[in-house]
Design a protein around this motif. Sequence first.
Motif, mmCIF file in Angstrom:
data_model
loop_
_atom_site.group_PDB
_atom_site.id
_atom_site.type_symbol
_atom_site.label_atom_id
_atom_site.label_comp_id
_atom_site.label_asym_id
_atom_site.label_seq_id
_atom_site.Cartn_x
_atom_site.Cartn_y
_atom_site.Cartn_z
ATOM 1 N N ASP A 74 17.300 15.237 -8.538
ATOM 2 C CA ASP A 74 17.470 14.153 -8.869
ATOM 3 C C ASP A 74 18.306 13.425 -7.717
ATOM 4 O O ASP A 74 18.097 12.316 -7.232
ATOM 5 C CB ASP A 74 18.189 13.402 -10.194
ATOM 6 C CG ASP A 74 17.123 13.454 -11.175
ATOM 7 O OD1 ASP A 74 15.648 14.008 -10.849
ATOM 8 O OD2 ASP A 74 17.482 13.140 -12.650
ATOM 9 N N LEU A 75 19.361 14.227 -7.121
ATOM 10 C CA LEU A 75 20.308 13.871 -6.124
ATOM 11 C C LEU A 75 19.130 13.874 -4.692
ATOM 12 O O LEU A 75 19.211 12.727 -3.801
ATOM 13 C CB LEU A 75 21.253 14.726 -5.901
ATOM 14 C CG LEU A 75 22.141 14.439 -4.931
ATOM 15 C CD1 LEU A 75 23.308 13.550 -5.048
ATOM 16 C CD2 LEU A 75 22.751 15.369 -3.970
ATOM 17 N N GLY A 76 18.329 14.641 -4.801
ATOM 18 C CA GLY A 76 17.511 14.780 -3.714
ATOM 19 C C GLY A 76 16.356 13.492 -3.598
ATOM 20 O O GLY A 76 16.122 13.001 -2.452
ATOM 21 N N GLU A 77 16.050 13.180 -4.756
ATOM 22 C CA GLU A 77 15.187 11.930 -4.816
ATOM 23 C C GLU A 77 15.999 10.408 -4.798
ATOM 24 O O GLU A 77 15.287 9.517 -4.816
ATOM 25 C CB GLU A 77 14.637 12.088 -6.372
ATOM 26 C CG GLU A 77 13.569 13.218 -6.452
ATOM 27 C CD GLU A 77 12.577 12.975 -5.632
ATOM 28 O OE1 GLU A 77 11.687 12.156 -5.500
ATOM 29 O OE2 GLU A 77 12.373 14.177 -4.602
ATOM 30 N N GLY A 78 17.293 10.823 -4.703
ATOM 31 C CA GLY A 78 18.241 9.610 -4.507
ATOM 32 C C GLY A 78 18.338 8.691 -5.936
ATOM 33 O O GLY A 78 18.749 7.577 -5.834
ATOM 34 N N ARG A 79 18.307 9.313 -6.944
ATOM 35 C CA ARG A 79 18.416 8.621 -8.286
ATOM 36 C C ARG A 79 19.814 8.895 -8.566
ATOM 37 O O ARG A 79 20.238 7.898 -9.231
ATOM 38 C CB ARG A 79 17.719 9.707 -9.505
ATOM 39 C CG ARG A 79 16.200 9.343 -9.438
ATOM 40 C CD ARG A 79 15.473 9.856 -10.556
ATOM 41 N NE ARG A 79 14.136 9.916 -10.540
ATOM 42 C CZ ARG A 79 13.257 11.028 -10.067
ATOM 43 N NH1 ARG A 79 14.012 12.111 -9.747
ATOM 44 N NH2 ARG A 79 11.969 10.906 -9.915
ATOM 45 N N TYR A 80 20.634 9.663 -7.975
ATOM 46 C CA TYR A 80 22.145 9.616 -8.083
ATOM 47 C C TYR A 80 22.636 9.609 -6.634
ATOM 48 O O TYR A 80 22.019 10.131 -5.595
ATOM 49 C CB TYR A 80 22.559 10.926 -8.655
ATOM 50 C CG TYR A 80 22.268 10.984 -9.930
ATOM 51 C CD1 TYR A 80 22.859 10.214 -11.238
ATOM 52 C CD2 TYR A 80 21.153 11.810 -10.507
ATOM 53 C CE1 TYR A 80 22.617 10.261 -12.527
ATOM 54 C CE2 TYR A 80 20.637 11.757 -11.808
ATOM 55 C CZ TYR A 80 21.607 11.069 -12.921
ATOM 56 O OH TYR A 80 20.873 11.168 -14.074
ATOM 57 N N ASP A 81 23.692 9.210 -6.488
ATOM 58 C CA ASP A 81 24.427 9.148 -4.955
ATOM 59 C C ASP A 81 25.608 10.305 -4.732
ATOM 60 O O ASP A 81 25.423 10.909 -3.664
ATOM 61 C CB ASP A 81 25.428 8.005 -4.952
ATOM 62 C CG ASP A 81 24.585 6.638 -5.231
ATOM 63 O OD1 ASP A 81 23.803 6.362 -4.431
ATOM 64 O OD2 ASP A 81 24.871 5.972 -5.935
ATOM 65 N N VAL A 82 25.998 10.828 -5.781
ATOM 66 C CA VAL A 82 26.962 11.974 -5.532
ATOM 67 C C VAL A 82 27.071 13.368 -6.509
ATOM 68 O O VAL A 82 26.880 13.004 -7.903
ATOM 69 C CB VAL A 82 28.481 11.608 -5.585
ATOM 70 C CG1 VAL A 82 29.418 12.757 -5.480
ATOM 71 C CG2 VAL A 82 28.897 10.091 -4.676
ATOM 72 N N LEU A 83 26.787 14.455 -6.018
ATOM 73 C CA LEU A 83 26.794 15.591 -7.103
ATOM 74 C C LEU A 83 28.340 15.908 -6.877
ATOM 75 O O LEU A 83 28.714 16.282 -5.857
ATOM 76 C CB LEU A 83 25.823 16.500 -6.365
ATOM 77 C CG LEU A 83 25.916 17.945 -7.408
ATOM 78 C CD1 LEU A 83 25.228 17.767 -8.615
ATOM 79 C CD2 LEU A 83 25.065 18.972 -6.515
ATOM 80 N N ILE A 84 28.800 16.075 -8.045
ATOM 81 C CA ILE A 84 30.320 16.171 -7.851
ATOM 82 C C ILE A 84 30.885 17.675 -7.752
ATOM 83 O O ILE A 84 31.983 17.722 -7.455
ATOM 84 C CB ILE A 84 30.807 15.759 -9.460
ATOM 85 C CG1 ILE A 84 30.404 16.968 -10.658
ATOM 86 C CG2 ILE A 84 30.485 14.571 -9.732
ATOM 87 C CD1 ILE A 84 31.287 16.796 -11.827
ATOM 88 N N ASP A 85 30.006 18.607 -7.948
ATOM 89 C CA ASP A 85 30.897 19.944 -7.798
ATOM 90 C C ASP A 85 29.841 21.231 -7.027
ATOM 91 O O ASP A 85 29.191 21.840 -8.151
ATOM 92 C CB ASP A 85 31.074 20.471 -9.050
ATOM 93 C CG ASP A 85 30.280 20.547 -10.024
ATOM 94 O OD1 ASP A 85 28.908 20.009 -9.886
ATOM 95 O OD2 ASP A 85 30.413 20.779 -11.328
ATOM 96 N N ALA A 86 29.595 20.879 -5.955
ATOM 97 C CA ALA A 86 28.593 21.729 -5.191
ATOM 98 C C ALA A 86 29.231 22.812 -4.370
ATOM 99 O O ALA A 86 30.096 22.541 -3.555
ATOM 100 C CB ALA A 86 27.650 20.796 -4.207
#
Length: 245
Positions: A74-86
């Motif tokens: 969903d991050l890659g699709e732009g549904r979220y702005d920030v993945l918190i712990d990568a």
Amino acid sequence: MPCLLRAIGLLGLMLAAHTAAADKLRMVGDAWAPYADASLLNGGLAIDLISTALRRAGYTTEYEQVPWARAIYDLGEGRYDVLIDAWYSDERTRIGQFSAGYLTNRLRFIKRKNSDIDYQNLAQLHAHSIAVVRGYAYSNAFDNDYELKKIPVASFSTAVRMLAAGRVELTVEDEYAARFALSRESQQVRDSVEFLSKPLAENTLHILVSLKNPDHEKIVARFDQEIAAMKADGSYDTLFKLHGL
């Protein structure tokens, strides 16, 4: 004139609403205590650090907890702005921009107590099955060693229960996260597993900002600046103590 004033006022409200929406970041991650878990104080250490830094940078945030594979997709699709712990991986640069590391994870293998498995190099582990969380990146050497028998699972809890039951021979996890998770497992599971002494790696933890957000470079730059400022003014260490780490 009153109509004009009302129109100007309405335009101002619309612009203010648009600005507020633009400055609100949708954060996502999976349950990974003690770093991220909606049931913990302020969502866990990582969420507390990130939301504090972003607030100081002028952003408001909202957080949603979903399974890891969905969070990445969903991050890659732009549904979220920030993945918190990568953890960093080249593959993830295709979907987001990494911040500088904001804390460090120490990865350790876990085995059954009656096992004589030793680890000094990865080649020693080629004969052994290792439960790994689906979608996680561990270390470049580990991730790119295709002779390792990796068994993808949904979570560390699943992995360690499989290990205790003898269905796999090893698993691997950040030490703090593993200790926290094991404290929630049954006494039987806790008593049947132990850490190998040599760590696999130490990984820096980053936020990953979706490339679909047009301000991704600015968000990362502001975040990095505020984390550095928090370390300088002592508020970074204060949050670690607040979370018992």
